[in-house]
Design a protein around this motif. Structure first.
Motif, mmCIF file in Angstrom:
data_model
loop_
_atom_site.group_PDB
_atom_site.id
_atom_site.type_symbol
_atom_site.label_atom_id
_atom_site.label_comp_id
_atom_site.label_asym_id
_atom_site.label_seq_id
_atom_site.Cartn_x
_atom_site.Cartn_y
_atom_site.Cartn_z
ATOM 1 N N TRP A 11 -7.078 7.610 7.134
ATOM 2 C CA TRP A 11 -5.865 7.290 6.394
ATOM 3 C C TRP A 11 -5.963 5.850 5.913
ATOM 4 O O TRP A 11 -6.262 4.947 6.677
ATOM 5 C CB TRP A 11 -4.669 7.476 7.332
ATOM 6 N N ARG B 190 -3.982 2.790 3.670
ATOM 7 C CA ARG B 190 -2.736 2.319 3.069
ATOM 8 C C ARG B 190 -3.086 1.251 2.035
ATOM 9 O O ARG B 190 -3.614 0.197 2.382
ATOM 10 C CB ARG B 190 -1.813 1.761 4.149
ATOM 11 N N LEU C 282 -4.274 4.470 -9.835
ATOM 12 C CA LEU C 282 -3.903 5.698 -9.138
ATOM 13 C C LEU C 282 -4.611 6.917 -9.712
ATOM 14 O O LEU C 282 -5.027 7.813 -8.983
ATOM 15 C CB LEU C 282 -2.387 5.891 -9.185
ATOM 16 N N ARG D 24 -6.942 10.525 3.583
ATOM 17 C CA ARG D 24 -5.611 10.501 2.972
ATOM 18 C C ARG D 24 -5.263 9.067 2.562
ATOM 19 O O ARG D 24 -5.461 8.127 3.333
ATOM 20 C CB ARG D 24 -4.571 11.024 3.967
ATOM 21 N N ILE D 25 -4.777 8.920 1.331
ATOM 22 C CA ILE D 25 -4.419 7.598 0.825
ATOM 23 C C ILE D 25 -2.916 7.533 0.590
ATOM 24 O O ILE D 25 -2.337 8.385 -0.080
ATOM 25 C CB ILE D 25 -5.162 7.279 -0.487
ATOM 26 N N GLU D 26 -2.318 6.506 1.159
ATOM 27 C CA GLU D 26 -0.904 6.246 0.927
ATOM 28 C C GLU D 26 -0.824 4.996 0.051
ATOM 29 O O GLU D 26 -1.155 3.892 0.490
ATOM 30 C CB GLU D 26 -0.178 6.012 2.249
ATOM 31 N N ALA D 27 -0.411 5.168 -1.205
ATOM 32 C CA ALA D 27 -0.376 4.047 -2.150
ATOM 33 C C ALA D 27 1.051 3.550 -2.339
ATOM 34 O O ALA D 27 1.980 4.346 -2.487
ATOM 35 C CB ALA D 27 -0.963 4.470 -3.488
ATOM 36 N N LYS D 28 1.200 2.240 -2.325
ATOM 37 C CA LYS D 28 2.506 1.627 -2.544
ATOM 38 C C LYS D 28 2.404 0.676 -3.730
ATOM 39 O O LYS D 28 1.561 -0.222 -3.747
ATOM 40 C CB LYS D 28 2.973 0.863 -1.304
ATOM 41 N N GLN E 21 0.865 -3.725 7.557
ATOM 42 C CA GLN E 21 1.373 -2.445 7.061
ATOM 43 C C GLN E 21 0.556 -1.891 5.904
ATOM 44 O O GLN E 21 0.850 -0.818 5.390
ATOM 45 C CB GLN E 21 2.837 -2.609 6.647
ATOM 46 N N LEU E 22 -0.467 -2.636 5.461
ATOM 47 C CA LEU E 22 -1.395 -2.169 4.435
ATOM 48 C C LEU E 22 -2.816 -2.465 4.894
ATOM 49 O O LEU E 22 -3.054 -3.439 5.618
ATOM 50 C CB LEU E 22 -1.140 -2.870 3.090
#
Length: 299
Positions: free
Chosen positions: A95, A97, A109, A124-128, A143-144
């Motif tokens: 994972w 971030r 993206l 899994r990639i969580e992009a912000k 957090q990243l």
């Protein structure tokens, strides 16, 4: 007649030389002698059957055939590198971030993360997408795992400078909506809510040039900035990255010159795991070895 099969090693030399603007730099980057690079380019021209480079001053530029070869060469090398990464990292999982500014959100993206996901589907990639201050807070707060930010002079323990971008005055493409530049009336500015690096650069440049200004519109989002400028509410300062087609760079001596703005990539850890490191490599490659002003321009 036998089919022509390009040597990807030779193709990489050609593409790297064009992108770096120098085949001497390409030789250094690829760990080859200049004579070896010259031999590779000669071999490539012989395969193509026509010149692929032409002299331009002290340098070389691609011919029409070279431009075509360059476009296909980039695609071939990207697919090759994606396949190699997929084979080497077939067992990668986890994972990640990632934080990025709005300017890069659309193409990062879709292109970079898409390329990574095809090679490593089990990661899994969580992009912000957020503004600079928020991204820096998140990366320093753990957090990243990776954060791409504009360089405002704030370094994190594991940051690397990627490149600089020119800042421009941006206005509506429709000339009838562009504000009149007069020292008798304050210049209407559209900007992010404070604090904002580009807003600060704009106001400092105007103050230094003794040009009066006023904030005509502020927004917490880039889409709001673009909409306000397109509506003729004022002009803004951004880079050309992601510039919508209904807006344009304003080139007029009535407005002061602007400085460049650096871009940095921050890592949470000095030695991240393989998945994070691979994503970092793709981001760095995309943002340093290509004409980002064109690659990342919005369609």
């Amino acid at each position: 007649m036998s089919k022509l099969t390009f040597d990807l090693d030779v193709m990489r030399t050609f593409v790297t030389g064009i992108e770096l603007g120098s085949f001497a730099k390409a030789a250094d980057r690829l760990g080859r002698s200049t004579s070896a690079v010259s031999a590779q380019l000669k071999k490539l021209e012989e395969q193509v059957g026509s010149p692929i480079l032409r002299k331009s001053g002290r340098g070389l530029l691609p011919t029409a055939a070279g431009e075509t070869l360059l476009a296909y060469g980039r695609r071939l090398l990207e697919l090759n590198d994606e396949a190699a990464a997929a084979v080497r990292g077939v067992d990668l999982e986890g994972w990640i971030r990632l934080g990025i500014p709005e300017d890069f959100g659309e193409r990062i993206l879709t292109d970079v993360l898409g390329r990574f996901a095809r090679a490593h589907p089990r990661v899994r990639i969580e992009a912000k997408i957020a503004r600079n201050a928020t991204l820096l807070e998140l990366i320093t707060g753990g957090q990243l795992d990776l954060a791409l930010t504009w360089d405002g002079g704030i370094a994190t323990p594991h940051s690397e400078y990627l490149r600089s971008f020119a800042m421009h005055w941006i206005g509506p493409a429709d000339p009838q909506l562009q504000p009149v530049y007069s020292r008798d009336e304050p210049l209407p500015l559209v900007a992010f809510e404070a604090p904002c690096l580009m807003r600060g650069c704009a106001t400092s440049a105007l103050d230094h040039a003794h040009i009066p200004w006023r904030l005509s519109f502020t927004s917490p989002s880039l889409s709001g900035i673009w909409a306000a400028v397109a509506a003729g509410l004022g002009i803004t300062v951004r880079t050309a990255v992601g510039l919508p087609t209904h807006l344009c760079i304003i080139d007029t001596p009535a407005l002061p010159d602007l400085p460049t703005l650096g871009l940095s990539l921050h890592r949470l850890e000095a030695e991240p795991d393989m998945a994070v490191q691979r994503l970092r490599e793709i981001i760095v490659e995309t943002l340093t070895e290509k004409d980002v002003g064109l690659v990342l321009k919005a369609a």
